[in-house]
Design a protein around this motif. Structure first.
Motif, PDB file in Angstrom:
ATOM      1  N   ALA A   1       9.968  17.550  61.651  1.00 36.97           N
ATOM      2  CA  ALA A   1       9.169  18.774  61.640  1.00 36.97           C
ATOM      3  C   ALA A   1       9.636  19.537  60.407  1.00 36.97           C
ATOM      4  O   ALA A   1      10.762  20.009  60.349  1.00 36.97           O
ATOM      5  CB  ALA A   1       9.390  19.580  62.911  1.00 36.97           C
TER       6      ALA A   1
ATOM      7  N   LEU B   1       3.044  20.679  70.419  1.00 35.53           N
ATOM      8  CA  LEU B   1       4.199  19.853  70.062  1.00 35.53           C
ATOM      9  C   LEU B   1       4.537  18.898  71.211  1.00 35.53           C
ATOM     10  O   LEU B   1       4.840  17.732  70.984  1.00 35.53           O
ATOM     11  CB  LEU B   1       5.406  20.753  69.744  1.00 35.53           C
TER      12      LEU B   1
ATOM     13  N   LEU C   1       2.377  15.873  71.139  1.00 36.39           N
ATOM     14  CA  LEU C   1       2.778  14.924  70.098  1.00 36.39           C
ATOM     15  C   LEU C   1       3.915  14.043  70.570  1.00 36.39           C
ATOM     16  O   LEU C   1       4.039  12.903  70.230  1.00 36.39           O
ATOM     17  CB  LEU C   1       3.234  15.670  68.839  1.00 36.39           C
TER      18      LEU C   1
ATOM     19  N   SER D   1      -0.517  14.504  58.051  1.00 33.02           N
ATOM     20  CA  SER D   1       0.348  15.290  58.930  1.00 33.02           C
ATOM     21  C   SER D   1      -0.399  16.428  59.614  1.00 33.02           C
ATOM     22  O   SER D   1      -1.263  17.054  59.015  1.00 33.02           O
ATOM     23  CB  SER D   1       1.509  15.896  58.133  1.00 33.02           C
ATOM     24  N   GLU D   2      -0.007  16.681  60.859  1.00 30.19           N
ATOM     25  CA  GLU D   2      -0.528  17.845  61.552  1.00 30.19           C
ATOM     26  C   GLU D   2       0.121  19.068  60.905  1.00 30.19           C
ATOM     27  O   GLU D   2       1.303  19.042  60.567  1.00 30.19           O
ATOM     28  CB  GLU D   2      -0.159  17.819  63.042  1.00 30.19           C
TER      29      GLU D   2
ATOM     30  N   HIS E   1       7.152   9.852  60.773  1.00 28.09           N
ATOM     31  CA  HIS E   1       6.079  10.768  61.187  1.00 28.09           C
ATOM     32  C   HIS E   1       6.550  12.197  60.922  1.00 28.09           C
ATOM     33  O   HIS E   1       7.659  12.565  61.288  1.00 28.09           O
ATOM     34  CB  HIS E   1       5.771  10.587  62.671  1.00 28.09           C
ATOM     35  N   GLU E   2       5.693  12.963  60.277  1.00 25.79           N
ATOM     36  CA  GLU E   2       6.068  14.329  59.921  1.00 25.79           C
ATOM     37  C   GLU E   2       4.988  15.309  60.341  1.00 25.79           C
ATOM     38  O   GLU E   2       3.803  15.033  60.192  1.00 25.79           O
ATOM     39  CB  GLU E   2       6.254  14.412  58.400  1.00 25.79           C
ATOM     40  N   VAL E   3       5.407  16.432  60.891  1.00 21.05           N
ATOM     41  CA  VAL E   3       4.491  17.541  61.093  1.00 21.05           C
ATOM     42  C   VAL E   3       4.959  18.664  60.167  1.00 21.05           C
ATOM     43  O   VAL E   3       6.153  18.782  59.889  1.00 21.05           O
ATOM     44  CB  VAL E   3       4.412  18.042  62.559  1.00 21.05           C
TER      45      VAL E   3
END
Length: 173
Positions: free
Chosen positions: A88, A170, A173, A150-151, A120-122
């Motif tokens: 994140a 979140l 996810l 990315s979200e 994976h990145e938000v």
């Protein structure tokens, strides 16, 4: 024979970003962690952990440019990020050029470890209370150009309703 044993944190979500992006404040808001927060860089010197509905969130101390070469507390922090399932990436809207800040941290991750850069990145734009709603929309659009996969979340920990929505998103996810 001498040998060294190193404990690496395993977490579901690693909060990353420059010093003062709001990582510890977010950790405290999402979990019952009691991480020290203050309005100066490098308040966090060791990773803090919090429990988010059974998922572990790690607040990784602030990365700075050159961290991959060991600047600041560089490698000490980056090696903790390796063991997280999702990143994140917090970027404060107090920054004049949030996109440049985002790129700086992304670059440090990539230089340090290719695998890390592919996690994976938000993206979480923080401190939305410090800018106009128009500026928030502008930065969101710029971030989407940087990373369309990315979200992107926009939050202010002062906005209880917004934080509730963010917490739910979140969780999904």
């Amino acid at each position: 024979a001498d040998f060294t044993v190193e404990l690496q944190i395993v977490a579901d979500i690693g909060l990353i970003g420059l010093p003062n992006a709001g990582k510890s404040s977010l950790l405290n808001t999402l979990s019952r962690a009691n991480a020290k927060t203050a309005d100066y860089a490098f308040t966090t010197l060791e990773p803090n952990l919090g429990d988010f509905f059974g998922f572990i969130i790690a607040d990784i101390p602030g990365l700075i440019e050159g961290a991959s070469e060991g600047k600041g507390l560089g490698h000490k922090f980056l090696r903790h990020v390796k063991r997280t399932k999702m990143l994140a990436h917090l970027v404060s809207l107090e920054n004049e050029d949030p996109v440049a800040i985002y790129k700086t941290v992304r670059n440090e991750l990539a230089v340090y470890d290719e695998v890390l850069a592919k996690k994976h990145e938000v993206i979480i734009l923080t401190k939305t209370d410090t800018v106009t709603p128009e500026r928030v929309l502008e930065v969101v659009a710029l971030m989407k150009k940087q990373n369309s996969e990315s979200e992107i979340f926009v939050i202010s920990i002062l906005d209880d309703e917004g934080m509730k929505i963010f917490r739910d998103d979140l969780m999904k996810l």
